[in-house]
Every structure is written in C-alpha cells, then in structure tokens.
Design a protein around this motif. Structure first.
Motif, PDB file in Angstrom:
ATOM      1  N   THR A  67       0.800  -1.229   0.000  1.00  0.00           N
ATOM      2  CA  THR A  67       0.000   0.000   0.000  1.00  0.00           C
ATOM      3  C   THR A  67       0.832   1.278   0.000  1.00  0.00           C
ATOM      4  OG1 THR A  67      -0.135   0.023   2.416  1.00  0.00           O
ATOM      5  CG2 THR A  67      -1.875  -1.170   1.229  1.00  0.00           C
ATOM      6  N   VAL A  68       2.156   1.158   0.089  1.00  0.00           N
ATOM      7  CA  VAL A  68       3.023   2.340   0.128  1.00  0.00           C
ATOM      8  C   VAL A  68       3.005   3.024  -1.236  1.00  0.00           C
ATOM      9  CG1 VAL A  68       5.434   3.078   0.362  1.00  0.00           C
ATOM     10  CG2 VAL A  68       4.474   1.438   1.953  1.00  0.00           C
ATOM     11  N   ASP A  69       2.975   4.343  -1.218  1.00  0.00           N
ATOM     12  CA  ASP A  69       2.981   5.130  -2.450  1.00  0.00           C
ATOM     13  C   ASP A  69       4.245   4.845  -3.272  1.00  0.00           C
ATOM     14  OD1 ASP A  69       3.711   8.076  -3.758  1.00  0.00           O
ATOM     15  OD2 ASP A  69       1.572   7.564  -3.792  1.00  0.00           O
ATOM     16  N   ASP A  70       4.107   4.909  -4.587  1.00  0.00           N
ATOM     17  CA  ASP A  70       5.227   4.607  -5.488  1.00  0.00           C
ATOM     18  C   ASP A  70       6.432   5.509  -5.257  1.00  0.00           C
ATOM     19  OD1 ASP A  70       3.769   2.565  -6.570  1.00  0.00           O
ATOM     20  OD2 ASP A  70       3.344   3.568  -8.473  1.00  0.00           O
ATOM     21  N   ARG A  71       6.199   6.791  -5.005  1.00  0.00           N
ATOM     22  CA  ARG A  71       7.335   7.706  -4.792  1.00  0.00           C
ATOM     23  C   ARG A  71       8.125   7.337  -3.542  1.00  0.00           C
ATOM     24  NH1 ARG A  71       3.961  13.079  -5.099  1.00  0.00           N
ATOM     25  NH2 ARG A  71       2.482  11.585  -4.315  1.00  0.00           N
ATOM     26  N   ILE A  72       7.424   6.932  -2.504  1.00  0.00           N
ATOM     27  CA  ILE A  72       8.090   6.532  -1.269  1.00  0.00           C
ATOM     28  C   ILE A  72       8.844   5.222  -1.494  1.00  0.00           C
ATOM     29  CG2 ILE A  72       7.710   5.784   1.119  1.00  0.00           C
ATOM     30  CD1 ILE A  72       5.330   7.794   1.110  1.00  0.00           C
ATOM     31  N   LEU A  73       8.230   4.316  -2.222  1.00  0.00           N
ATOM     32  CA  LEU A  73       8.882   3.048  -2.525  1.00  0.00           C
ATOM     33  C   LEU A  73      10.149   3.269  -3.354  1.00  0.00           C
ATOM     34  CD1 LEU A  73       8.561   0.000  -2.056  1.00  0.00           C
ATOM     35  CD2 LEU A  73       7.394  -0.120  -4.256  1.00  0.00           C
ATOM     36  N   GLN A  74      10.096   4.220  -4.280  1.00  0.00           N
ATOM     37  CA  GLN A  74      11.267   4.514  -5.110  1.00  0.00           C
ATOM     38  C   GLN A  74      12.435   5.029  -4.279  1.00  0.00           C
ATOM     39  OE1 GLN A  74       9.802   7.184  -8.103  1.00  0.00           O
ATOM     40  NE2 GLN A  74       8.601   5.585  -9.110  1.00  0.00           N
ATOM     41  N   SER A  75      12.153   5.747  -3.220  1.00  0.00           N
ATOM     42  CA  SER A  75      13.240   6.214  -2.353  1.00  0.00           C
ATOM     43  C   SER A  75      13.693   5.113  -1.387  1.00  0.00           C
ATOM     44  CB  SER A  75      12.825   7.461  -1.580  1.00  0.00           C
ATOM     45  OG  SER A  75      11.799   7.158  -0.666  1.00  0.00           O
ATOM     46  N   PHE A  76      12.820   4.175  -1.100  1.00  0.00           N
ATOM     47  CA  PHE A  76      13.114   3.082  -0.186  1.00  0.00           C
ATOM     48  C   PHE A  76      13.988   2.003  -0.837  1.00  0.00           C
ATOM     49  CE2 PHE A  76      11.828  -1.236   1.051  1.00  0.00           C
ATOM     50  CZ  PHE A  76      12.160  -1.237   2.389  1.00  0.00           C
ATOM     51  N   LEU A  77      13.715   1.679  -2.077  1.00  0.00           N
ATOM     52  CA  LEU A  77      14.364   0.544  -2.750  1.00  0.00           C
ATOM     53  C   LEU A  77      15.893   0.612  -2.786  1.00  0.00           C
ATOM     54  CD1 LEU A  77      11.829  -0.079  -5.656  1.00  0.00           C
ATOM     55  CD2 LEU A  77      12.122  -1.396  -3.554  1.00  0.00           C
ATOM     56  N   HIS A  99       5.565  -7.252  -8.253  1.00  0.00           N
ATOM     57  CA  HIS A  99       5.242  -6.436  -9.434  1.00  0.00           C
ATOM     58  C   HIS A  99       5.379  -4.945  -9.135  1.00  0.00           C
ATOM     59  CE1 HIS A  99       4.222  -9.918 -11.772  1.00  0.00           C
ATOM     60  NE2 HIS A  99       3.352 -10.306 -10.856  1.00  0.00           N
ATOM     61  N   LYS A 100       5.015  -4.543  -7.940  1.00  0.00           N
ATOM     62  CA  LYS A 100       5.135  -3.134  -7.563  1.00  0.00           C
ATOM     63  C   LYS A 100       6.607  -2.721  -7.511  1.00  0.00           C
ATOM     64  CE  LYS A 100       3.415   0.324  -4.457  1.00  0.00           C
ATOM     65  NZ  LYS A 100       2.197   0.703  -3.796  1.00  0.00           N
ATOM     66  N   VAL A 101       7.449  -3.574  -6.941  1.00  0.00           N
ATOM     67  CA  VAL A 101       8.887  -3.294  -6.896  1.00  0.00           C
ATOM     68  C   VAL A 101       9.439  -3.201  -8.311  1.00  0.00           C
ATOM     69  CG1 VAL A 101      11.129  -4.302  -6.268  1.00  0.00           C
ATOM     70  CG2 VAL A 101       9.283  -4.231  -4.586  1.00  0.00           C
ATOM     71  N   MET A 102       9.047  -4.116  -9.170  1.00  0.00           N
ATOM     72  CA  MET A 102       9.533  -4.108 -10.560  1.00  0.00           C
ATOM     73  C   MET A 102       9.111  -2.826 -11.283  1.00  0.00           C
ATOM     74  SD  MET A 102      11.439  -6.671 -11.146  1.00  0.00           S
ATOM     75  CE  MET A 102      11.521  -6.564 -12.917  1.00  0.00           C
ATOM     76  N   ARG A 103       7.897  -2.373 -11.046  1.00  0.00           N
ATOM     77  CA  ARG A 103       7.386  -1.141 -11.681  1.00  0.00           C
ATOM     78  C   ARG A 103       8.177   0.084 -11.244  1.00  0.00           C
ATOM     79  NH1 ARG A 103       2.291  -2.428 -10.028  1.00  0.00           N
ATOM     80  NH2 ARG A 103       2.321  -0.755  -8.524  1.00  0.00           N
ATOM     81  N   ASN A 104       8.689   0.054 -10.033  1.00  0.00           N
ATOM     82  CA  ASN A 104       9.335   1.232  -9.466  1.00  0.00           C
ATOM     83  C   ASN A 104      10.861   1.181  -9.542  1.00  0.00           C
ATOM     84  OD1 ASN A 104       7.239   3.123  -8.293  1.00  0.00           O
ATOM     85  ND2 ASN A 104       6.524   1.109  -7.627  1.00  0.00           N
ATOM     86  N   MET A 105      11.383   0.301 -10.340  1.00  0.00           N
ATOM     87  CA  MET A 105      12.827   0.227 -10.556  1.00  0.00           C
ATOM     88  C   MET A 105      13.131   0.553 -12.015  1.00  0.00           C
ATOM     89  SD  MET A 105      14.176  -3.168  -8.629  1.00  0.00           S
ATOM     90  CE  MET A 105      14.825  -3.014  -6.995  1.00  0.00           C
ATOM     91  N   SER A 106      14.349   1.027 -12.235  1.00  0.00           N
ATOM     92  CA  SER A 106      14.777   1.221 -13.618  1.00  0.00           C
ATOM     93  C   SER A 106      14.870  -0.151 -14.288  1.00  0.00           C
ATOM     94  CB  SER A 106      16.139   1.915 -13.650  1.00  0.00           C
ATOM     95  OG  SER A 106      17.132   1.054 -13.109  1.00  0.00           O
TER      96      SER A 106
END
Length: 154
Positions: A67-77, A99-106
């Motif tokens: 449920t974490v927002d994508d922008r926050i996840l992008q800074s977390f990864l 799938h969410k992690v994959m979406r938020n990675m280069s």
C-alpha cells in the motif's frame, strides 16, 4: 566452554569442563547427558515458536508494503540490500509486491532484482528474520513518510 568426557584406567568416566575435572560413574554421566539433551530440546522448541511469531509479524509488515505510495517506494528501494529486498518481497502475500517493486525500478535495476530473486531462493527462516530486523528501521521511515504524505493531501 569446552566439555570432554573420557574413561580412566579404572573404567570411570572423567568429565572435563575447562580447568575442572569430575570423575563420574557411567550411570551419572548418562543422567547428565539426558538432562542436557532435554534442556536443549526445550530451548529449541521455544526458539522455533519465537521464530514463527517473528516471521508472521514480518509477513504482515511485508504485505502492508503493497500500500506504500510509489514515490516513497522509489526512495526506499535503493537503501535495501538485494537480500533484504528479496526477503521482503518473498514474505509478502501473493506477487503484488514483486510487481510493484519491478514497476518502481529502472529497467537495469529491475533485471538485476529479478536475477537476485531467482538466485536467492534458499533463504532460511533465520536469515529471513535477520534481514527483516535490519530493514525494519527503513520500513518505519517509509511508513512515516506515507503518513506525512497522506496528511498533506487531506
């Protein structure tokens, strides 16, 4: 402390614990061995229960990361190691976090993550707990950032 047991020339067992030695008849040594085995068994069962409780807690935490927002996840990864991230994703229910992690990675980082995900398929329960203990402070920061983001949007 090192403990050794050996027989002397009379047939008695000599139990050495560091600088101290005990001469014991075989019956006493067998009783001592039984007590030690029972205590070790009891310790193992209670530690496995604690490990199971920890893993359930970490599973719930990992599932909430969906449920974490994508922008926050992008800074977390980028803060998490490959082992920590794979453990987090594997503990979450279903494949939504993957799938969410994959979406938020280069693309390149995503390919590396997929490779790590395939390579790290033998993480033990003990290792999983260790990796999750290391990553919990980062998850708390992400949760705090999520709360602040929701408070600003309200």
């Amino acid at each position: 402390m090192e403990i050794t047991a050996k027989r002397d020339h009379d047939g008695l067992y000599i139990l050495e614990t560091g600088p101290v030695s005990f001469e014991l008849p075989q019956q006493a040594l067998e009783s001592l061995q039984k007590v030690v085995s029972d205590r070790l068994e009891k310790a193992t069962s209670s530690s496995s229960e604690g490990l199971s409780r920890k893993l359930n807690t970490y599973r719930n935490l990992a599932t909430k990361m969906i449920t974490v927002d994508d922008r926050i996840l992008q800074s977390f990864l980028p803060q998490a190691s490959a082992e920590q991230l794979v453990t987090l994703v594997r503990l979450a229910e279903g494949e939504r976090l993957f799938h969410k992690v994959m979406r938020n990675m280069s693309r390149q980082n995503g390919q590396q993550f997929q490779q790590d995900y395939q390579d790290l398929n033998r993480i033990t329960e003990h290792q999983a707990c260790l990796y999750m203990e290391q990553i919990v402070p980062m998850i708390k920061k992400a949760a705090q950032a999520q709360k602040e983001m929701l408070a600003q949007s309200s």
